[in-house]
Write an enzyme that holds these catalytic residues in place. Structure first.
Site, PDB file in Angstrom:
ATOM      1  N   GLU A 300       0.808  -1.219   0.000  1.00  0.00           N
ATOM      2  CA  GLU A 300       0.000   0.000   0.000  1.00  0.00           C
ATOM      3  C   GLU A 300       0.841   1.268   0.000  1.00  0.00           C
ATOM      4  OE1 GLU A 300      -2.975   0.139   3.055  1.00  0.00           O
ATOM      5  OE2 GLU A 300      -4.233  -1.332   2.054  1.00  0.00           O
ATOM      6  N   HIS A 321      10.394 -26.366  -1.057  1.00  0.00           N
ATOM      7  CA  HIS A 321       9.912 -27.572  -1.726  1.00  0.00           C
ATOM      8  C   HIS A 321       8.770 -27.290  -2.693  1.00  0.00           C
ATOM      9  CE1 HIS A 321      12.381 -30.274   0.761  1.00  0.00           C
ATOM     10  NE2 HIS A 321      12.309 -29.256   1.602  1.00  0.00           N
ATOM     11  N   LYS A 436     -13.394   0.371  -2.258  1.00  0.00           N
ATOM     12  CA  LYS A 436     -14.368   0.430  -1.156  1.00  0.00           C
ATOM     13  C   LYS A 436     -15.630   1.172  -1.607  1.00  0.00           C
ATOM     14  CE  LYS A 436     -11.330   0.322   2.911  1.00  0.00           C
ATOM     15  NZ  LYS A 436     -10.891   1.030   4.107  1.00  0.00           N
TER      16      LYS A 436
HETATM   17  O1  PA5 Z   1      -3.715   0.760   5.592  1.00  0.00           O
HETATM   18  C1  PA5 Z   1      -4.839   1.093   5.291  1.00  0.00           C
HETATM   19  O2  PA5 Z   1      -5.180   2.273   5.279  1.00  0.00           O
HETATM   20  C2  PA5 Z   1      -5.935   0.075   4.947  1.00  0.00           C
HETATM   21  O3  PA5 Z   1      -5.460  -1.194   4.745  1.00  0.00           O
HETATM   22  C3  PA5 Z   1      -6.930   0.053   6.078  1.00  0.00           C
HETATM   23  O4  PA5 Z   1      -6.254  -0.280   7.254  1.00  0.00           O
HETATM   24  C4  PA5 Z   1      -8.050  -0.948   5.862  1.00  0.00           C
HETATM   25  O5  PA5 Z   1      -8.664  -0.720   4.626  1.00  0.00           O
HETATM   26  C5  PA5 Z   1      -9.095  -0.833   6.960  1.00  0.00           C
HETATM   27  O6  PA5 Z   1      -9.578   0.476   7.025  1.00  0.00           O
HETATM   28  P1  PA5 Z   1     -10.295   1.027   8.318  1.00  0.00           P
HETATM   29  O7  PA5 Z   1      -9.331   0.983   9.448  1.00  0.00           O
HETATM   30  O8  PA5 Z   1     -10.718   2.421   7.970  1.00  0.00           O
HETATM   31  O9  PA5 Z   1     -11.463   0.137   8.596  1.00  0.00           O
END
Ligand code: PA5
Length: 446
Positions: A300, A321, A436
């Site tokens: 990310e 393996h 989302k």
């Molecule tokens: O790192 C990030 O921003 C994402 O992976 C979020 O952690 C994930 O989508 C969950 O989002 P939220 O904490 O708003 O529920």
């Protein structure tokens, strides 16, 4: 032209950064000159990070580096943990991505699998509800029923920065309906201050813990997101934070010896020279979740605008393996980070004369599991070196909270440097938001 703080082919330098963690860049495939070039490109950024590490006002993204020294956060967590930790409860973490991966990584490495309630345990235990999967959900429902039969307190910790992640909200709703009732004092909501979830939690008289708004999910393990569940499970979060502070000093103290500048430079170099896959090869099965935490951090943080590296997680020796052939004989598109844990007492040792040992030429007779695994790792690395496949190595002498804190902080700082070198914003995730929004739209129109 040798830099005593870095490693090039002819020099065998193994850096001891702490008695508990050793790192080697010996086979990283980077020359000193190349490294110096990358180092000079992040020199200015180090000053920004140092400043951020001193600030506790959370106005810039990099201030996540200040979290391990922020007493307010640990004080708020401690206060609630004192009220909820006894008698040893079962705590269900409802969260996904940055909201659960950090705690899960630490818990699974230091406490064991998070899928079953051990029952006899006199410390708090954790279960993690992330995706919406009816099989996983029924399993959690079952475990909660067992805990209730054992008269254990069951606590829900709903964690969501945005407060509007579909999976988290659905799981929370389902748990309350199907595994409830939960008294308000058994529900803890961890979210951004004044998010819609925060307001709802207040109205419902749930406990609330705040996440500093500027700190993104994947950088939030040292906020209440990671600290609260881990403290409920009686893990030493103070030691974890002190490991993280130690890593900040190592990574930002001196540009010349910063492990984060080094690992980021190695990754950047290979990413821009045809090796855009970073395989994280853990020679410890219980570190797989740590690999998944790192995978999110890298995926990310730098995977955007057509840039990025593909982080993969391998487990040694199991995956040798299944993937060993590809890694050694396939396309030369990877840079590997080996992570191992050696040094703790290993009493899993075979007797000097064994019944089956002759089947493998007697080489395992009298050997411990660590010795055999170490030999496999060394053999693997020798094969990588022969093929000139670049790799780095991190070795923990012990799996403990301090080392986990140090490792995670190091990697978060590494990712900031890597983002800088690649010229991308390491703190946003525009495309995650994209899916989302579309998901919600699709569900609305079903
Ligand atoms: O790192 C990030 O921003 C994402 O992976 C979020 O952690 C994930 O989508 C969950 O989002 P939220 O904490 O708003 O529920």
């Amino acid at each position: 032209m040798t830099d005593p703080n870095f490693v090039i082919g002819r020099l065998v330098i193994q850096e001891k950064l702490h008695p508990m963690i050793t790192w080697s860049f010996r086979n990283s495939g980077l020359s000193v000159d190349e490294y110096k070039r990358y180092r000079s490109r992040v020199a200015g950024y180090v000053d920004r990070l140092k400043k951020a590490a001193r600030q506790k006002d959370y106005t810039v993204h990099e201030t996540s580096i200040a979290l391990p020294g922020d007493r307010r956060i640990i004080r708020d967590v401690d206060r609630l943990v004192d009220r909820l930790r006894a008698p040893a409860p079962l705590l269900v973490v409802v969260g996904i991505g940055g909201s659960n991966l950090g705690a899960q990584a630490v818990y699974e490495a230091l406490r064991g699998p998070s899928a079953v309630v051990m029952g006899a345990s006199n410390v708090g235990e954790l279960l993690f509800a992330d995706t919406v999967d009816r099989f996983k959900f029924s399993h959690i429902e079952n475990e909660i029923a067992i805990a209730r039969r054992q008269k254990r307190r069951v606590i829900l910790n709903i964690i969501s920065k945005s407060g509007s992640t579909t999976e988290t909200i659905m799981n929370a709703e389902l748990l309350v309906k199907k595994a409830g009732p939960f008294q308000p004092e058994d529900v803890v909501v961890t979210t951004d201050e004044h998010s819609p979830l925060w307001e709802l939690a207040k109205k419902s008289e749930y406990h609330v813990l705040a996440i500093p708004k500027i700190v993104g999910g994947r950088y939030s393990v040292f906020t209440a997101v990671g600290l609260f569940p881990l403290a409920i499970a009686h893990l030493d979060v103070a030691a974890m934070l002190s490991g993280a502070r130690w890593a900040v000093r190592q990574c930002l103290g001196s540009l010349h010896s910063s492990p984060a500048v080094k690992s980021a430079s190695v990754l950047y170099h290979h990413a821009t020279h045809g090796r855009a896959i970073n395989d994280n090869f853990f020679f410890r099965t219980d570190l797989e979740s740590l690999g998944k935490w790192y995978r999110q951090l890298m995926g990310e943080s730098i995977g955007k605008e057509g840039n990025g590296m593909m982080p993969t997680v391998s487990i040694g020796s199991t995956d040798l393996h299944s993937m060993g052939q590809l890694y050694l004989g396939g396309p030369q598109d990877k840079v590997t980070t080996f992570i191992a844990v050696w040094g703790q007492d290993d009493n899993m040792r075979l007797p000097k004369k064994t019944a089956l040992g002759s089947l493998v030429g007697g080489v395992i007779d009298g050997r411990s599991t660590d010795e055999v695994l170490q030999a496999i790792l060394k053999g693997t690395q020798a094969a990588y070196a022969r093929k000139k496949h670049p790799f780095m190595q991190a070795t923990f002498s012990e799996l403990n909270e301090f080392n986990f804190g140090a490792f995670m902080q190091w990697k978060m700082i590494e990712m900031m440097f890597l983002g800088k070198l690649l010229g991308v914003n390491a703190f946003d995730q525009p495309n995650v938001e994209e899916y989302k929004t579309v998901t919600r739209r699709l569900l609305a129109n079903y």
